[in-house]
Design an enzyme around this catalytic site. Structure first.
Site, mmCIF file in Angstrom:
data_model
loop_
_atom_site.group_PDB
_atom_site.id
_atom_site.type_symbol
_atom_site.label_atom_id
_atom_site.label_comp_id
_atom_site.label_asym_id
_atom_site.label_seq_id
_atom_site.Cartn_x
_atom_site.Cartn_y
_atom_site.Cartn_z
ATOM 1 N N THR A 210 27.719 52.258 73.230
ATOM 2 C CA THR A 210 28.613 52.590 74.344
ATOM 3 C C THR A 210 27.827 53.341 75.412
ATOM 4 O O THR A 210 26.589 53.299 75.415
ATOM 5 C CB THR A 210 29.861 53.357 73.826
ATOM 6 N N ASN A 211 28.499 54.022 76.323
ATOM 7 C CA ASN A 211 27.805 54.747 77.393
ATOM 8 C C ASN A 211 28.572 56.033 77.715
ATOM 9 O O ASN A 211 29.598 56.323 77.110
ATOM 10 C CB ASN A 211 27.646 53.842 78.621
ATOM 11 N N HIS A 212 28.076 56.775 78.706
ATOM 12 C CA HIS A 212 28.638 58.107 78.988
ATOM 13 C C HIS A 212 29.900 58.088 79.846
ATOM 14 O O HIS A 212 30.393 59.148 80.210
ATOM 15 C CB HIS A 212 27.596 58.976 79.696
#
Ligand code: CTP
Length: 401
Positions: A210-212
């Protein structure tokens, strides 16, 4: 500027234990820049005092003593006519019944009768009273006349029983107030779809890539579109945020899920605020990868480019009249954003520099440059994500005019 600022809202408080929560609602409204005039019924005053409300609103709170005071002959008309909205929270079965029948024997009910503004009612009562055909019919009558009924919710009731009758939480009442105020906004009758959050690409049943992205900018966009009266669909990954009241929520995880969800939709505008994955594991392991089997080699493949797919002639082109993208960049911001604007066939793109501490992922503020298909540019200074959302939604409304 939020839809709540510079508004005049009348808050009616009637006799329910939930009256103590009305102080929180009055406080939240006041903090949003609203002028709040509170009217307590006699029964309401038994639970909370006018001083409670005066302390949070900084304004005089009215009671039935004012019904027969010096200005009584005009007070109710004045309060009712000047208000942008009347919200009654908590609203008892008794007040609901009176309003449905035009009975005006208290300052609150006489003001309700004299007002022409939208009305939001947050019922609070015992489950049996809410279920009673009389209450049901009275609420239906008020709804038919245009009142927005917010709640009640299920849960623990003052009677010690559980059931449907609890007043909904002040934050949610605030959401309903926004829906009622935004009804005739610039996007009334228009449909807006917003995507939000970072996608999750499964490695195995436990792990994801995933990402921030926090989803905050996307949720703020959904709220800003609702504030302008749009019918809003929020397609969101798991973010832990509360979706704005009034939005239809479609929950997804991966970029593919998000694309599939969009393939079922059409709208006047699509705002792709989600941070969708560019790469995903080529294969998702059916069972959890075990340490004892050694360090896995995870092969990646391209995830679908959602905007390109929905904009392509073979896709669902023109299902979305306006398409807006985001470009989160750590270098060559404007050049990269400009290329994305063209390659993804967007009407405009919001470029933000994620290398700055006060802009981009997870923080409350953003510094955005808008690049339009016709070459125009607009630099927005550092502002809250809510304010940035209002600016973007205002441009969408302008382009849809
Ligand atoms: N986007 C998309 N589908 C993806 C990835 C991104 O539709 N698989 C959308 C985003 O929601 C955003 C825009 O494309 O509105 C730009 O996303 P960004 O990640 O900045 O650009 P990419 O096209 O993914 O290119 P790169 O990661 O190489 O910068």
């Amino acid at each position: 500027m939020s839809i709540l600022s510079r508004k005049r809202i009348l808050l009616g408080v009637t006799g329910s234990i939930a009256a103590f929560k009305a102080a929180d609602l009055a406080s939240k409204l006041t903090q949003s820049g609203t002028e709040v005039d509170v009217i307590l019924t006699n029964a309401g005053e038994k639970f909370v005092t006018p001083l409670t409300f005066q302390s949070v609103t900084g304004r005089r709170a009215f009671t039935d003593k004012d019904l027969w005071g010096d200005e009584a002959h005009v007070l109710h008309v004045d309060l009712g006519k000047k208000a942008d909205l009347l919200v009654i929270a908590p609203c008892t079965a008794n007040t609901i019944a009176k309003m449905a029948h035009g009975i005006s024997d208290s300052l609150l009910t006489v003001t309700a009768l004299a007002s022409t503004c939208p009305i939001v009612i947050a019922p609070a009562m015992d489950g049996g009273m809410f279920d009673h055909p009389a209450t049901r019919e009275n609420l239906k009558t008020l709804q038919t006349r245009g009142a927005l009924v917010a709640g009640p919710a299920a849960g623990h009731l003052a009677s010690g029983l559980s059931g449907v009758g609890r007043m909904i939480e002040p934050m949610d009442i605030l959401g309903h107030v926004r829906v009622a105020l935004g009804k005739n906004g610039k996007l009334a009758g228009k449909k807006v779809i917003v995507t939000a959050g970072g996608t999750q690409e499964a490695i195995d049943p436990v792990r994801v890539i995933t990402n921030h992205s926090s989803g905050k900018q996307g949720y703020a966009l959904a709220q800003a579109a609702l504030d302008e009266g749009a019918e809003v669909t929020l397609i969101t990954t798991p973010t832990g945020l509360n979706p704005p009241i009034g939005a239809r929520v479609v929950r997804v995880k991966s970029a593919q899920d998000m694309l599939d969800a969009l393939m079922n939709e059409s709208a006047d505008a699509l705002v792709m605020a989600a941070a969708a994955a560019d790469f995903r594991p080529k294969d998702t392991a059916k069972d959890k990868l075990k340490k004892r089997d050694g360090i896995p080699q995870i092969q990646l493949e391209a995830a679908p480019d959602i905007l390109k797919t929905v904009a392509s002639p073979g896709g669902v082109a023109k299902r979305f009249r306006i398409m807006v993208g985001f470009a989160a960049e750590s270098r060559d911001l404007l050049q990269n954003a400009s290329e994305k604007l063209k390659s993804k066939g967007l009407d405009f793109i919001a470029a933000n520099d994620i290398s700055a501490d006060d802009a981009g992922f997870a923080v409350e503020t953003n510094r955005i440059t808008l690049l339009f298909a016709d070459g125009a540019r607009e630099n927005l200074p550092l502002m809250s994500k809510a304010e940035a959302a209002e600016k973007i939604i205002a441009h969408i409304a302008r382009l849809l005019e």
